[in-house]
Motif scaffolding. Structure first.
Motif, short mmCIF file in Angstrom:
data_model
loop_
_atom_site.label_atom_id
_atom_site.label_comp_id
_atom_site.label_asym_id
_atom_site.label_seq_id
_atom_site.Cartn_x
_atom_site.Cartn_y
_atom_site.Cartn_z
N UNK A 37 -38.04 22.01 81.51
CA UNK A 37 -39.50 21.52 81.11
C UNK A 37 -40.61 22.05 82.05
N UNK A 38 -40.77 23.37 81.80
CA UNK A 38 -41.93 23.97 82.40
C UNK A 38 -42.39 25.16 81.74
N UNK A 39 -43.56 25.54 82.26
CA UNK A 39 -44.29 26.90 81.74
C UNK A 39 -44.56 27.54 83.16
N UNK A 40 -44.83 29.05 82.98
CA UNK A 40 -44.97 29.65 84.21
C UNK A 40 -46.04 30.79 84.12
N UNK A 41 -46.39 31.05 85.44
CA UNK A 41 -47.18 32.23 85.96
C UNK A 41 -46.45 32.84 86.85
N UNK A 91 -45.71 25.11 85.92
CA UNK A 91 -46.48 24.20 85.18
C UNK A 91 -45.75 23.20 84.70
N UNK A 92 -46.05 22.02 84.40
CA UNK A 92 -45.63 20.92 83.52
C UNK A 92 -45.78 21.60 82.17
N UNK A 164 -48.81 10.75 77.56
CA UNK A 164 -47.13 10.49 77.02
C UNK A 164 -46.24 11.55 77.52
N UNK A 165 -46.69 12.86 77.84
CA UNK A 165 -45.75 13.68 78.44
C UNK A 165 -45.40 13.17 79.98
N UNK A 166 -46.36 12.47 80.52
CA UNK A 166 -45.92 12.01 81.99
C UNK A 166 -44.88 10.81 81.67
N UNK A 167 -44.87 10.21 80.53
CA UNK A 167 -43.76 9.16 80.35
C UNK A 167 -42.54 9.87 80.21
N UNK A 168 -42.29 11.01 79.43
CA UNK A 168 -41.13 11.47 79.41
C UNK A 168 -40.78 12.17 80.64
N UNK A 169 -41.54 12.74 81.42
CA UNK A 169 -41.11 13.38 82.42
C UNK A 169 -40.73 12.20 83.48
N UNK A 170 -41.38 11.16 83.73
CA UNK A 170 -40.68 10.06 84.51
C UNK A 170 -39.52 9.42 84.07
N UNK A 171 -39.15 9.52 82.65
CA UNK A 171 -37.88 9.07 82.35
C UNK A 171 -36.99 9.98 81.90
N UNK A 172 -37.29 11.33 82.30
CA UNK A 172 -36.14 12.27 81.95
C UNK A 172 -36.07 12.46 80.43
N UNK A 209 -35.52 18.61 76.09
CA UNK A 209 -35.47 19.44 77.28
C UNK A 209 -35.30 18.50 78.59
N UNK A 210 -36.30 17.74 78.68
CA UNK A 210 -36.04 16.85 79.99
C UNK A 210 -34.81 16.43 80.05
N UNK A 211 -34.28 15.73 79.15
CA UNK A 211 -32.83 15.40 79.19
C UNK A 211 -31.79 16.11 79.53
N UNK A 212 -31.81 17.52 79.02
CA UNK A 212 -30.81 18.40 79.44
C UNK A 212 -31.21 18.89 80.84
N UNK A 213 -32.50 18.79 81.42
CA UNK A 213 -32.84 19.14 82.76
C UNK A 213 -32.16 18.18 83.78
N UNK A 214 -32.31 17.00 83.20
CA UNK A 214 -31.69 15.61 84.04
C UNK A 214 -30.26 15.90 84.38
N UNK A 215 -29.27 16.26 82.97
CA UNK A 215 -28.18 16.46 83.20
C UNK A 215 -27.60 17.58 84.28
N UNK A 216 -28.34 18.53 84.01
CA UNK A 216 -28.10 19.75 84.92
C UNK A 216 -28.29 19.77 86.55
N UNK A 217 -29.45 18.82 86.82
CA UNK A 217 -29.74 18.71 88.22
C UNK A 217 -28.79 17.54 88.66
#
Length: 280
Positions: A37-41, A91-92, A164-172, A209-217
């Motif tokens: 769950x990120x974008x990059x520079x 980036x978020x 709304x994205x912040x709620x997804x982030x906080x709840x994975x 993607x957040x759900x998968x990230x929670x699993x991996x970490x």
């Protein structure tokens, strides 16, 4: 490699998870990177790197100066040079939007040169960063550059997506999209349209993607792993769906992934290793 990173100050911290400097000889030259769950520079101050998508018929991209990457929905491979010197930002998912001024769909699953987004800027930024001796000073300069690039007023719909994205982030990713739309007082189609504009994908895909990230970490390779329990905790209630998504995102079955992680433990205090895995 050495990873020096920190969270930028307000208001950048609303859009950026961290800015960082990555230097040294990589333990593994090729790394598979699953959707996260990120974008990059990336600003490359060293030798060129190569980026490879999941389609082997597409030639790799050679990236020498700097590039942006939007949210990825598929895995890709980065091939480091023998010595790495990157300065960059995580980036978020919605975080690139106020810095680039182009629809996020144009950056989804893509790498784009810095000059294509910030015309005639890559050489100047690289020269500034290359003239400093410390990682702390490089991060200060990058933060200053990002502050000058931040739009003064949010584009239409960005506040909605950020909230709304912040709620997804906080709840994975555990908050149902219907709950997001009800709380925001908008339709599902409207929210999806705004997410596509500012993130590049729908809120449902961001939740995945957040759900998968929670699993991996949450995987502790030093102990026996109960994949069913981890999957259920992360929000997967269908074992077949979990297995398919895991293979799609990593290229491995859970058992293969665990064996790979145990053969090649993550470097201590190295945040990028929580997702990427050796490809060689």
């Amino acid at each position: 490699m050495e990873y020096v990173g920190r969270v930028p100050g307000p208001p950048l911290d609303q859009f950026i998870d961290d800015i960082y400097c990555l230097t040294g000889a990589p333990r593994h030259r090729r790394m598979n990177v699953p959707p996260m769950p990120s974008a990059h520079l990336f600003i490359n101050l060293g030798e060129p790197a190569r980026l490879l998508g999941p389609d082997p018929s597409v030639p790799p991209a050679v990236v020498a100066d700097g590039w942006f990457m939007g949210v990825w929905t598929r895995r890709f491979t980065i091939e480091y040079p023998t010595r790495v010197h990157f300065v960059g930002a995580h980036f978020k998912p919605w975080g690139l939007s106020p810095f680039v001024g182009i629809p996020a769909t144009e950056l989804r699953d893509r790498w784009v040169p810095v000059d294509a987004v910030w015309p005639r800027s890559a050489d100047r930024i690289r020269n500034q960063l290359g003239d400093v001796a410390s990682a702390a000073e490089a991060l200060r300069l990058l933060e200053e550059e990002l502050r000058t690039r931040l739009a003064e007023a949010p584009a239409r719909g960005l506040d909605l997506v950020r909230h709304t994205g912040g709620r997804l982030e906080a709840s994975w990713g555990a908050v149902p999209v219907r709950a997001l739309t009800d709380a925001a007082g908008v339709s599902g189609n409207h929210l999806a349209t705004q997410f596509k504009s500012h993130v590049g994908v729908t809120p449902k895909r961001v939740a995945r993607i957040y759900r998968f990230a929670r699993l991996i970490v949450s995987v502790d390779t030093s102990r026996p792993v109960d994949w069913s329990a981890l999957a259920h905790t992360a929000g997967y209630f269908d074992q077949a769906h979990f297995s398919k998504e895991f293979k799609d995102f990593t290229g491995h079955t859970p058992t293969e992934y665990l064996a790979l992680r145990r053969r090649h433990p993550a470097e201590r205090d190295f945040p990028p290793d929580s997702g990427p895995m050796p490809a060689d």
